[in-house]
Design a protein around this motif. Sequence first.
Motif, PDB file in Angstrom:
ATOM      1  N   PRO A  53      -4.015   4.606   1.885  1.00 53.24           N
ATOM      2  CA  PRO A  53      -3.614   3.606   2.894  1.00 53.24           C
ATOM      3  C   PRO A  53      -3.606   4.171   4.305  1.00 53.24           C
ATOM      4  O   PRO A  53      -3.962   3.473   5.257  1.00 53.24           O
ATOM      5  CB  PRO A  53      -2.212   3.183   2.461  1.00 53.24           C
ATOM      6  CG  PRO A  53      -1.848   4.007   1.302  1.00 53.24           C
ATOM      7  CD  PRO A  53      -3.044   4.715   0.799  1.00 53.24           C
TER       8      PRO A  53
ATOM      9  N   ASP B  70     -13.897  -2.616   8.410  1.00 58.71           N
ATOM     10  CA  ASP B  70     -13.375  -3.490   7.354  1.00 58.71           C
ATOM     11  C   ASP B  70     -13.845  -3.021   5.994  1.00 58.71           C
ATOM     12  O   ASP B  70     -13.078  -2.937   5.044  1.00 58.71           O
ATOM     13  CB  ASP B  70     -13.880  -4.918   7.573  1.00 58.71           C
ATOM     14  CG  ASP B  70     -12.882  -5.739   8.360  1.00 58.71           C
ATOM     15  OD1 ASP B  70     -11.869  -5.150   8.785  1.00 58.71           O
ATOM     16  OD2 ASP B  70     -13.127  -6.936   8.563  1.00 58.71           O
TER      17      ASP B  70
ATOM     18  N   LEU C 162      -9.076   1.274   0.071  1.00 59.05           N
ATOM     19  CA  LEU C 162      -7.914   0.707  -0.595  1.00 59.05           C
ATOM     20  C   LEU C 162      -8.225   0.379  -2.053  1.00 59.05           C
ATOM     21  O   LEU C 162      -7.343   0.396  -2.907  1.00 59.05           O
ATOM     22  CB  LEU C 162      -7.442  -0.548   0.139  1.00 59.05           C
ATOM     23  CG  LEU C 162      -6.767  -0.260   1.478  1.00 59.05           C
ATOM     24  CD1 LEU C 162      -6.455  -1.544   2.200  1.00 59.05           C
ATOM     25  CD2 LEU C 162      -5.506   0.551   1.272  1.00 59.05           C
TER      26      LEU C 162
ATOM     27  N   PRO D  61       0.803  -1.230   0.000  1.00 63.00           N
ATOM     28  CA  PRO D  61       0.000   0.000   0.000  1.00 63.00           C
ATOM     29  C   PRO D  61       0.831   1.273   0.000  1.00 63.00           C
ATOM     30  O   PRO D  61       0.421   2.259  -0.602  1.00 63.00           O
ATOM     31  CB  PRO D  61      -0.804  -0.101   1.281  1.00 63.00           C
ATOM     32  CG  PRO D  61      -0.688  -1.502   1.734  1.00 63.00           C
ATOM     33  CD  PRO D  61       0.559  -2.041   1.159  1.00 63.00           C
ATOM     34  N   LEU D  62       1.973   1.285   0.672  1.00 62.52           N
ATOM     35  CA  LEU D  62       2.665   2.550   0.821  1.00 62.52           C
ATOM     36  C   LEU D  62       3.807   2.745  -0.158  1.00 62.52           C
ATOM     37  O   LEU D  62       4.070   3.852  -0.585  1.00 62.52           O
ATOM     38  CB  LEU D  62       3.196   2.696   2.242  1.00 62.52           C
ATOM     39  CG  LEU D  62       2.119   2.931   3.271  1.00 62.52           C
ATOM     40  CD1 LEU D  62       2.740   3.285   4.594  1.00 62.52           C
ATOM     41  CD2 LEU D  62       1.173   4.027   2.840  1.00 62.52           C
TER      42      LEU D  62
ATOM     43  N   LEU E  67       3.365   6.254  12.809  1.00 66.10           N
ATOM     44  CA  LEU E  67       3.144   5.490  11.584  1.00 66.10           C
ATOM     45  C   LEU E  67       3.266   6.393  10.365  1.00 66.10           C
ATOM     46  O   LEU E  67       3.937   6.075   9.386  1.00 66.10           O
ATOM     47  CB  LEU E  67       1.753   4.867  11.636  1.00 66.10           C
ATOM     48  CG  LEU E  67       1.319   4.197  10.339  1.00 66.10           C
ATOM     49  CD1 LEU E  67       1.887   2.805  10.286  1.00 66.10           C
ATOM     50  CD2 LEU E  67      -0.179   4.164  10.236  1.00 66.10           C
TER      51      LEU E  67
ATOM     52  N   TYR F  49      -9.002   1.258  10.718  1.00 68.99           N
ATOM     53  CA  TYR F  49      -8.678   0.159  11.623  1.00 68.99           C
ATOM     54  C   TYR F  49      -8.464   0.685  13.041  1.00 68.99           C
ATOM     55  O   TYR F  49      -8.918   0.120  14.022  1.00 68.99           O
ATOM     56  CB  TYR F  49      -7.422  -0.563  11.118  1.00 68.99           C
ATOM     57  CG  TYR F  49      -6.745  -1.411  12.157  1.00 68.99           C
ATOM     58  CD1 TYR F  49      -7.290  -2.638  12.526  1.00 68.99           C
ATOM     59  CD2 TYR F  49      -5.580  -0.983  12.774  1.00 68.99           C
ATOM     60  CE1 TYR F  49      -6.674  -3.406  13.498  1.00 68.99           C
ATOM     61  CE2 TYR F  49      -4.961  -1.742  13.735  1.00 68.99           C
ATOM     62  CZ  TYR F  49      -5.517  -2.950  14.092  1.00 68.99           C
ATOM     63  OH  TYR F  49      -4.907  -3.695  15.055  1.00 68.99           O
TER      64      TYR F  49
ATOM     65  N   ALA G 206      -7.066   4.201   5.471  1.00 65.43           N
ATOM     66  CA  ALA G 206      -7.497   2.820   5.702  1.00 65.43           C
ATOM     67  C   ALA G 206      -6.991   2.357   7.064  1.00 65.43           C
ATOM     68  O   ALA G 206      -7.718   1.726   7.837  1.00 65.43           O
ATOM     69  CB  ALA G 206      -6.960   1.914   4.610  1.00 65.43           C
ATOM     70  N   TYR G 207      -5.747   2.720   7.375  1.00 56.16           N
ATOM     71  CA  TYR G 207      -5.245   2.353   8.694  1.00 56.16           C
ATOM     72  C   TYR G 207      -6.001   3.108   9.778  1.00 56.16           C
ATOM     73  O   TYR G 207      -6.278   2.565  10.849  1.00 56.16           O
ATOM     74  CB  TYR G 207      -3.740   2.632   8.806  1.00 56.16           C
ATOM     75  CG  TYR G 207      -3.193   2.143  10.110  1.00 56.16           C
ATOM     76  CD1 TYR G 207      -2.933   0.794  10.293  1.00 56.16           C
ATOM     77  CD2 TYR G 207      -2.996   3.008  11.178  1.00 56.16           C
ATOM     78  CE1 TYR G 207      -2.487   0.323  11.504  1.00 56.16           C
ATOM     79  CE2 TYR G 207      -2.538   2.549  12.392  1.00 56.16           C
ATOM     80  CZ  TYR G 207      -2.285   1.202  12.546  1.00 56.16           C
ATOM     81  OH  TYR G 207      -1.854   0.745  13.748  1.00 56.16           O
TER      82      TYR G 207
ATOM     83  N   ARG H  65     -12.391   0.282   4.962  1.00 50.05           N
ATOM     84  CA  ARG H  65     -11.000   0.117   4.602  1.00 50.05           C
ATOM     85  C   ARG H  65     -10.879  -0.463   3.199  1.00 50.05           C
ATOM     86  O   ARG H  65     -10.109  -0.008   2.386  1.00 50.05           O
ATOM     87  CB  ARG H  65     -10.391  -0.837   5.616  1.00 50.05           C
ATOM     88  CG  ARG H  65      -8.944  -0.815   5.670  1.00 50.05           C
ATOM     89  CD  ARG H  65      -8.489  -1.303   7.006  1.00 50.05           C
ATOM     90  NE  ARG H  65      -9.065  -2.579   7.341  1.00 50.05           N
ATOM     91  CZ  ARG H  65      -9.335  -2.961   8.575  1.00 50.05           C
ATOM     92  NH1 ARG H  65      -9.095  -2.150   9.568  1.00 50.05           N
ATOM     93  NH2 ARG H  65      -9.827  -4.142   8.816  1.00 50.05           N
ATOM     94  N   ARG H  66     -11.702  -1.488   2.965  1.00 50.22           N
ATOM     95  CA  ARG H  66     -11.625  -2.131   1.653  1.00 50.22           C
ATOM     96  C   ARG H  66     -11.967  -1.137   0.556  1.00 50.22           C
ATOM     97  O   ARG H  66     -11.315  -1.068  -0.464  1.00 50.22           O
ATOM     98  CB  ARG H  66     -12.570  -3.333   1.605  1.00 50.22           C
ATOM     99  CG  ARG H  66     -11.829  -4.653   1.648  1.00 50.22           C
ATOM    100  CD  ARG H  66     -12.791  -5.809   1.757  1.00 50.22           C
ATOM    101  NE  ARG H  66     -13.024  -6.163   3.136  1.00 50.22           N
ATOM    102  CZ  ARG H  66     -14.172  -6.682   3.574  1.00 50.22           C
ATOM    103  NH1 ARG H  66     -15.185  -6.851   2.756  1.00 50.22           N
ATOM    104  NH2 ARG H  66     -14.296  -7.004   4.841  1.00 50.22           N
TER     105      ARG H  66
END
Lengths: 338, 528
Positions: free
Chosen positions: B456, B518, B525, B5-6, B418, B463, B459-460, B521-522
Amino acid sequence: MGTGGTTQADDLADIVGQSLRMPMPIRLRATAMVAGLSLALVPLLAPLTGGPGAGLPPALAQQSQGLKVLRISAIPDQKPEKLNRLYPLVAQELSQQLGVTVKYVPMVDYPAAVSAFRTGDLDLVWFGGLTGVQARLQKSGAKVVAQRDIDASFNSIFIASTRSGLQPFRQQKGLTSLKGRRFTFGSESSTSGRLMPQYFLTQAGVKLSDFADGAPGFSGSHDATIALVSSGAYDAGVVNEQVWLSSLKDGKANPTKVIALWKSPGYQDYHWIAQPNLDQRFGKGFSSRLTKAILAWRPSDPKQKQILELFGAQKFVPASASSYGRIEQVGRQIGKIR
Amino acid sequence: MSTAPLSQPYPLALLRPAAPLLPLLPALVLLPVLALLPGLVHGGGWDLIGRFALAALTPSLDPVVIQAALAGLAITLGMALLGWIASLALGVVLGLASSRVVWQVCGGCRWPAGMIRRLLALPRSIHELLWGLLLLQLVGLQPVVAVLAIAIPYGALVARVLADLLDGLDSRRLEALRSAGAPAPAALLTALGPPLLPGLLSYGGYRLECALRSATLLGVFGLGGLGTDLKLTLQSLEFRELWTGLWLLLAVMLTLETLLGWLRRRWLMPRRLDLRRGGVGGRGREMLLLLLALPPLALLVGRALGVDPQALLHGQPLPGLDSADWAGVWALPWLQLVAGTLLLTLLAAALAVGLAPLQLLLAGPGRWGQGVLRFSWALGRLWPPPLTALLLLFLLQPGVITAALALGFHNLGILGRLLLESSEDVGPAVEEALSCAGSGPRLALLYGRLSPMARPYLAYGAYRADVMLRETVVVGLVGAAGLGSQLLESLSAFAWDQVLALVAVYALLTLAGEELSDRLRRSLLAGH
């Protein structure tokens, strides 16, 4: 759930560490192991620095030494330094009087002390009125051992910061002046710092939602209440009289910053409570020897004098479960006893 | 797949006007928060905050205090280490058991994997603090409680990640080995072991950092170690002693993070052209040695802490459940509690996710700005949220916003780190190109570094929001903050019927939140 997307995101945290930076010189290879291991070994310093049972998980340390250790504790109603000075003295004295090993186990909050008594991790605990009733209701057969001379008629003191402009009053009705103020109790489960004060407030027509922000604060202990009110973080608060007087005496409470507003009527408070099975574990008659030992403390003995001074009492007197009926009743009223 | 992703540049991202602004979007929550904040400040405790800040410069150097802090730190580290080792062992076993590939190869059917996966969702959905408080009631005040409280939810988490990794691997080699007649276990190990290792190692290391934070937090709630000291010193306003503990903890935390990062790089990112390297298997030997060192290490630490697994056998039932008052439980203001919890989660998540890139931009690419930022984020990670909450109460009124600030500050520290480190992975090329083309340093940072990792990162963030929902329980001290506050109140009244109901609602909420995050995030991404 649990598809590729999930893992990708979870892994983002790790990408952090995987990023390519300057590669390490080769001679550092062995160091990796050494460093990893040595960091992991740091916990082994525990016995070196603190002795066995230092820190908190200690109730266990005693168990491994066999059940012949009398584990005493107390609700953490005051600063840890004071408790750490007082209770090791008590342990020493009881150990001498009874001829068994006595160990003090510190507790971080009131309910934890009740729970540890219920699970049998503590043998003799200095409880407040409310926590004592809670403990006895959860452990049938638990014995009320003794209380201080001052506990049969114990008082709470409502205090205020001088900046708040609140003035002392003589009638209980004066409590209404606290409406709309920032107010803090001590611990949620404190008898003199929450239960009875809330009872007196309710009697005077002050609801908890009448305080500023719609709810009172809970400082956690009497010392914390005095400090928070002195600083002005709260306009007013309530503490037990004995802590208030000793704070005035040793200068912890500064009269130019914090003043007493009103002294509550008396009620039953603190008492020692013991496990029901002490006689089985330590021999016949141990419980009554324990009671006698505590009741025998006198200011004439230098060590006992020190203990009594820290307790703020002249002596301990017999106590019985029945005198805590009113506390239980009030506890049920405000939902702290079920 | 773990670096995908990154590290992939997204050439198209520069053409999308929204991409650079995307990670800044959650920061919009600042507007209402800043608007409401003045109304919340009661300002009574500036004096105390001043003393607290000053004490940071003059921590207590009294040998007795330092010794006590070291002893507490040793216990906290020991709890973290044991909990982590136990969770790895648990996670590997359960992860294998919930992997579809493993079931397919060994048993010929896949459905048991799905079943076990669903069962594992429950231990995972309950925060380690709740595990700790419940176990405390069941087995008493034993060191094993803290270890288990970490091991259970972490084990289930590791299991999920491991199973996802396993099932996501390319299965062609496995099929080849199987059709050549290799027995199932050998085929699995040979085909899936090596490609699995990097993901597992790096995730495992990350869990150790989490375990240190969890062990500190458990201490704040009375389970021993440095956390207990921190709480008691804060409550008695002994700020200089508090800072002695905090500085020591900071040193250990940063050492651990650096060391783990270094090990990860060393083991997972070998230099391709390094011909001097000691040949094949060098790193494998190190890993194996460390792995072999773990069980005896666990035993040693366990002995030092007095952990006694037998204590688990002497459990006692929860008291008072026989006289449960379910009507009373039903009468709790559930809607309000759940709404408060969700609001708290959203606020805290938006604050943490939005502030990190915003602060990075404001600090700019300069050394000084970044240094200050790194430090403040390290403090955020370090301070257990309940301590921050207690500090905030010196200045702010209790309530959801105060709780959200405390929770947000902690997670900002985690997200910020992060963001910073993955922004280094993006590489300087685009940013430098933009700079050379005449754009300002901040603009270059925004378009060159932040925008490629916008999706990304968000998305994190989704989470992390899920994690924060679980964590709302720890700031219950602040009052009026949803289920967490009610839970502490019920605990101190020993109302076990209420406690169990609250834990169940928490679990349900987290599971629903997990499902939601979830999906979010999906789509994030996939969206690019």
